[in-house]
Design an enzyme around this catalytic site. Structure first.
Site, mmCIF file in Angstrom:
data_model
loop_
_atom_site.group_PDB
_atom_site.id
_atom_site.type_symbol
_atom_site.label_atom_id
_atom_site.label_comp_id
_atom_site.label_asym_id
_atom_site.label_seq_id
_atom_site.Cartn_x
_atom_site.Cartn_y
_atom_site.Cartn_z
ATOM 1 N N HIS A 124 -6.572 -8.470 -3.072
ATOM 2 C CA HIS A 124 -7.940 -7.960 -2.960
ATOM 3 C C HIS A 124 -8.004 -6.474 -3.245
ATOM 4 C CE1 HIS A 124 -6.039 -7.712 1.025
ATOM 5 N NE2 HIS A 124 -6.684 -6.565 1.113
ATOM 6 N N TYR A 151 0.865 -1.174 0.000
ATOM 7 C CA TYR A 151 0.000 0.000 0.000
ATOM 8 C C TYR A 151 0.909 1.235 0.000
ATOM 9 C CZ TYR A 151 -4.028 -2.925 1.001
ATOM 10 O OH TYR A 151 -5.024 -3.863 0.912
ATOM 11 N N ARG A 177 -2.067 -12.310 3.013
ATOM 12 C CA ARG A 177 -3.439 -12.041 2.615
ATOM 13 C C ARG A 177 -3.536 -12.243 1.110
ATOM 14 N NH1 ARG A 177 -7.388 -7.976 4.070
ATOM 15 N NH2 ARG A 177 -8.464 -9.972 3.922
ATOM 16 N N TYR A 229 -0.118 -9.964 -0.188
ATOM 17 C CA TYR A 229 0.906 -9.268 0.605
ATOM 18 C C TYR A 229 0.939 -9.846 2.016
ATOM 19 C CZ TYR A 229 -2.992 -6.535 2.542
ATOM 20 O OH TYR A 229 -4.156 -6.147 3.161
ATOM 21 N N HIS A 286 -10.084 -3.216 -1.972
ATOM 22 C CA HIS A 286 -10.996 -2.702 -0.939
ATOM 23 C C HIS A 286 -11.985 -1.723 -1.561
ATOM 24 C CE1 HIS A 286 -8.884 -4.112 2.698
ATOM 25 N NE2 HIS A 286 -7.768 -3.914 2.023
HETATM 26 FE FE LIG Z 1 -5.924 -4.981 2.279
#
Ligand SMILES: [Fe+2]
Length: 331
Positions: free
Chosen positions: A243, A185, A240, A219, A245
Site C-alpha cells: 500500500h 520503511y 499487510r 510486509y 500511505h
Molecule cells: Fe504501511
C-alpha cells in the site's frame, strides 16, 4: 477517642485527600458473581462528576463482565491474559508500540477510525495511519520523486485534489510514505541517513499533483512479541498487503489520512491490521510507451506502474454529518 471514631476520622481524612464524598458511596458488602457488576458500577458512578467518563466506565464494566460470564473464564485463562498484557507492556519502547499493534490486529483501531473519520458519499475514505509516518520527510516538487534510484520499480502517481462538488483545491498539503521494493520503511533500517520513500508536496492551482514513487510490496508487521504469538496461536499470518500511505490537508477541509491498496496482492483480503477498504483498492497500469516514459522526466526510457488517483476532501460539516450517520448505525 474510641477505636471506632478514630477509624471514622482516618477514613474522612483519607476521603478528603482523594476528594471522595463517602456519604454518596453505595454500601457494597455482599460480593458474588451475581452482584459484582452492579456493585462495581454503583461505586464507579457514585462520585464521578464527568458524564462521558461515567458512560465509558459503565459500558466497559458491563461488557467486560459479560465477556467473562459468557466464556466462563477460568483462573488459568485470566492469568494467561494478565501475563499477555504484561508482556505487551514490556515490549513497548519509544519506537515500538505493541499495544497499538494489539489494537490494530484486533480491529479496534479500524473501528475507532471508522467511527471518527467517516466521510460523506463521494469523498475519499480514510484508513489507519499506521506506525511509520514521520515528521521529517523532504518536500518534493510536483512531478518530483520521493524515492532514490534503486529503491524499487518505478510508480508514477498523479491526480487532483477536489471538494465534494468537484472544485479544485489548490495548495493542499500531500504527504506520502511507503515501503521500498524490499518491503521495509526507511525507519526500519539500522542506518537511516535521510528520509526515503516518503515526501510531501502541494497541489497546483488546478488541484493537480504528481510524484514518482516505487511500487510498494507486502510486509510483515513486527511479530517477535506477544502480538505475533497471539496471531500464530490464532492461525493468522502477519502480513499487510502492499500500500501507499497518503495524508492530504487543506484549510477549510477535514484532514484525510488514507492509503491505497494494490489489487492482486496476495494479502489484500486478509490484511493483518484490517486497513483495506474496497474504495481504496487501486489497479495501477503498466506503462511501456516510450514517449510517455520520457515525458515524465525519468531520465531514461523505463516501463513503470501508473496510478491515477484523485482525492475528494470533505468539509468539517460534511464529515460531522457522515459521523452522525455511522454513530446511529453502529449503536
Ligand atoms: Fe504501511
Amino acid at each position: 477517642m474510641s477505636r471506632a471514631s478514630e477509624a471514622t476520622r482516618k477514613m474522612n481524612e483519607l476521603a478528603a485527600q482523594h476528594d471522595v464524598d463517602l456519604s454518596k458511596l453505595p454500601r457494597i458488602i455482599d460480593q458474588s458473581a451475581d452482584s459484582i457488576t452492579n456493585n462495581v458500577n454503583a461505586i464507579n458512578l457514585a462520585n464521578c462528576s464527568d458524564e462521558r467518563r461515567k458512560v465509558i466506565f459503565k459500558s466497559l464494566i458491563d461488557h467486560l463482565h459479560a465477556f467473562v460470564r459468557e466464556v466462563s473464564l477460568t483462573n488459568e485463562e485470566w492469568m494467561t491474559a494478565i501475563q499477555f498484557l504484561t508482556e505487551t507492556g514490556k515490549k513497548c519502547t519509544d519506537i515500538r508500540q505493541e499495544f497499538i499493534l494489539l489494537s490494530d490486529t484486533l480491529g479496534v483501531s479500524t473501528l475507532v477510525d471508522g467511527i471518527n473519520n467517516a466521510k460523506p458519499p463521494g469523498a475519499t475514505e480514510a484508513t489507519v495511519l499506521g506506525p511509520f509516518f514521520t515528521q521529517d520527510a523532504h518536500e518534493v516538487q510536483n512531478g518530483g520523486s520521493i524515492a532514490s534510484e534503486g529503491k524499487g520499480d518505478y510508480l508514477f502517481v498523479e491526480g487532483r485534489v477536489m471538494d465534494t462538488k468537484g472544485n479544485p483545491i489548490p495548495n493542499a498539503l500531500i504527504n506520502t510514505w511507503e515501503t521500498d521494493g524490499h518491503g521495509s520503511y526507511d525507519v526500519q533500517y539500522e542506518v537511516r541517513d535521510a528520509p526515503e520513500c516518503r515526501g510531501y508536496l502541494r497541489s497546483a492551482e488546478d488541484g493537480s499533483y504528481s510524484f514518482r514513487a516505487v511500487v510498494p510490496v507486502p510486509y510483515p508487521i513486527p511479530s517477535d512479541g506477544p502480538v505475533g504469538k497471539m496471531l500464530t496461536a490464532l492461525g493468522r499470518h502477519v502480513y499487510r498487503p502492499a500500500h501507499l500511505h497518503m495524508m492530504v490537508e487543506a484549510p477549510g477541509f477535514e484532514k484525510l489520512t488514507t492509503a491505497f491498496y494494490f489489487d492482486g496482492d496476495p494479502y489484500i483480503t486478509s490484511d493483518a491490521v484490517f486497513g483495506v477498504r474496497t474504495s481504496l483498492i487501486v489497479k495501477p497500469e503498466l506503462i511501456t510507451d516510450v514517449a510517455k516514459t520520457k515525458a515524465r522526466g525519468f531520465g531514461e526510457e523505463k516501463p513503470h506502474a501508473y496510478l491515477k488517483q484523485d482525492f475528494v476532501l470533505a468539509t468539517p460539516e460534511e464529515g460531522a454529518a457522515a459521523r452522525k450517520k455511522v454513530a446511529q448505525r453502529v449503536n
